[in-house]
Design an enzyme around this catalytic site. Sequence first.
Site, PDB file in Angstrom:
ATOM      1  N   GLY A 271      18.375 -14.387  34.555  1.00  0.00           N
ATOM      2  CA  GLY A 271      17.985 -15.653  34.008  1.00  0.00           C
ATOM      3  C   GLY A 271      16.551 -15.798  33.737  1.00  0.00           C
TER       4      GLY A 271
ATOM      5  N   GLU B  40       9.165  -9.396  25.615  1.00  0.00           N
ATOM      6  CA  GLU B  40      10.358 -10.198  25.596  1.00  0.00           C
ATOM      7  C   GLU B  40       9.934 -11.751  25.552  1.00  0.00           C
ATOM      8  OE1 GLU B  40      14.153  -9.159  27.387  1.00  0.00           O
ATOM      9  OE2 GLU B  40      13.350  -7.217  27.740  1.00  0.00           O
TER      10      GLU B  40
ATOM     11  N   HIS C 265      17.091  -8.054  22.845  1.00  0.00           N
ATOM     12  CA  HIS C 265      17.597  -6.712  23.251  1.00  0.00           C
ATOM     13  C   HIS C 265      16.094  -5.864  23.496  1.00  0.00           C
ATOM     14  CE1 HIS C 265      19.935  -3.047  23.715  1.00  0.00           C
ATOM     15  NE2 HIS C 265      18.875  -2.501  23.131  1.00  0.00           N
TER      16      HIS C 265
ATOM     17  N   ASP D 202      26.087 -10.254  14.871  1.00  0.00           N
ATOM     18  CA  ASP D 202      27.318 -10.244  14.244  1.00  0.00           C
ATOM     19  C   ASP D 202      28.384  -9.595  15.051  1.00  0.00           C
ATOM     20  OD1 ASP D 202      26.909  -7.260  14.046  1.00  0.00           O
ATOM     21  OD2 ASP D 202      25.943  -7.491  11.859  1.00  0.00           O
ATOM     22  N   GLU D 203      29.402  -9.132  14.496  1.00  0.00           N
ATOM     23  CA  GLU D 203      30.341  -8.536  15.242  1.00  0.00           C
ATOM     24  C   GLU D 203      30.190  -7.301  15.662  1.00  0.00           C
ATOM     25  OE1 GLU D 203      30.536  -7.342  11.035  1.00  0.00           O
ATOM     26  OE2 GLU D 203      30.585  -9.417  11.729  1.00  0.00           O
TER      27      GLU D 203
ATOM     28  N   ASP E 260      24.301  -5.376  18.723  1.00  0.00           N
ATOM     29  CA  ASP E 260      22.880  -4.977  18.441  1.00  0.00           C
ATOM     30  C   ASP E 260      22.665  -4.590  16.975  1.00  0.00           C
ATOM     31  OD1 ASP E 260      22.251  -5.384  21.228  1.00  0.00           O
ATOM     32  OD2 ASP E 260      22.839  -3.388  21.624  1.00  0.00           O
TER      33      ASP E 260
ATOM     34  N   LEU F  58      30.890 -11.074  22.349  1.00  0.00           N
ATOM     35  CA  LEU F  58      31.297 -12.605  21.932  1.00  0.00           C
ATOM     36  C   LEU F  58      31.546 -12.467  20.551  1.00  0.00           C
ATOM     37  CD1 LEU F  58      30.943 -15.197  22.899  1.00  0.00           C
ATOM     38  CD2 LEU F  58      28.843 -15.524  21.834  1.00  0.00           C
TER      39      LEU F  58
HETATM   40  C1  GRF Z   1      16.604  -8.770  29.079  1.00  0.00           C
HETATM   41  O1  GRF Z   1      15.821  -7.709  29.246  1.00  0.00           O
HETATM   42  C2  GRF Z   1      17.187  -8.899  27.724  1.00  0.00           C
HETATM   43  O2  GRF Z   1      16.472  -8.342  26.688  1.00  0.00           O
HETATM   44  C3  GRF Z   1      18.556  -8.499  27.788  1.00  0.00           C
HETATM   45  O3  GRF Z   1      18.663  -8.633  29.197  1.00  0.00           O
HETATM   46  C4  GRF Z   1      17.771  -9.074  29.923  1.00  0.00           C
HETATM   47  C5  GRF Z   1      17.769 -10.716  30.382  1.00  0.00           C
HETATM   48  O4  GRF Z   1      17.227 -10.915  31.609  1.00  0.00           O
HETATM   49  N1  GRF Z   1      19.281  -8.773  27.024  1.00  0.00           N
HETATM   50  P1  GRF Z   1      17.229 -12.303  32.308  1.00  0.00           P
HETATM   51  O5  GRF Z   1      18.587 -12.404  32.786  1.00  0.00           O
HETATM   52  O6  GRF Z   1      16.695 -13.114  31.344  1.00  0.00           O
HETATM   53  O7  GRF Z   1      16.520 -12.212  33.479  1.00  0.00           O
END
Ligand code: GRF
Length: 194
Positions: free
Chosen positions: A13, A180, A110, A147-148, A151, A96
């Site tokens: 999180g 990120e 991602h 989408d479906e 990634d 999902l």
């Molecule tokens: C991130 O590296 C994101 O790119 C990937 O999952 C990780 C999530 O990290 N989809 P966190 O749970 O927000 O710490």
Amino acid sequence: MSHRLAVLVSGTGRHLENLATLSTDPAADFDAEIGLVISNRPGVGALDRAARFGLRAEVLQGVEGESDEAYGRRVFDLIRAADADTVILAGFLKKLWIPEDFAGRVINIHPSLLPAFGGKGCYGARVHRAVLARGCQVTGCTVHLVDEVYDNGPILLQRWCAVHPEDTPEALAARVFEEELLALPEALRRFWRR
Ligand code: GRF
């Protein structure tokens, strides 16, 4: 217009915390509040973080034999009831299904430069190990519409960083994660401005 987010999580999180922090900082130029957090796993760090920020959180586990669509319907019933307009997959590791009224409003982050190193089973440390094994010299992260297909949806924003020859998967993951943290809020700002 102020936006209302539903943030879906499965793990630690850190993105949830970043979004929660930005949404309470008037200087952050981030016009959103988090209306709901959904985790498909009980007991994860993301739920502790949600509690610390006073966010409403629900645990919605998949049920043995339940279809993706049936699970997705339960998820989106909660999302509609919470009045959320944008759904963020922030480390959400379950497939999902997305109903028509939310098509184009579900966003994933991602940790690679998609379309490289994506797809089913390519998540977390596996991505960074694969990047190192391939000898990539750059990597990064991608924010995209969901989408479906895993990634696969249109890309909203990418940020890149160098791969160093001495990198471990952990060191590389940490460098990518710095990108990120900038990419997701910036992608949302741009998405809402469109
Ligand atoms: C991130 O590296 C994101 O790119 C990937 O999952 C990780 C999530 O990290 N989809 P966190 O749970 O927000 O710490």
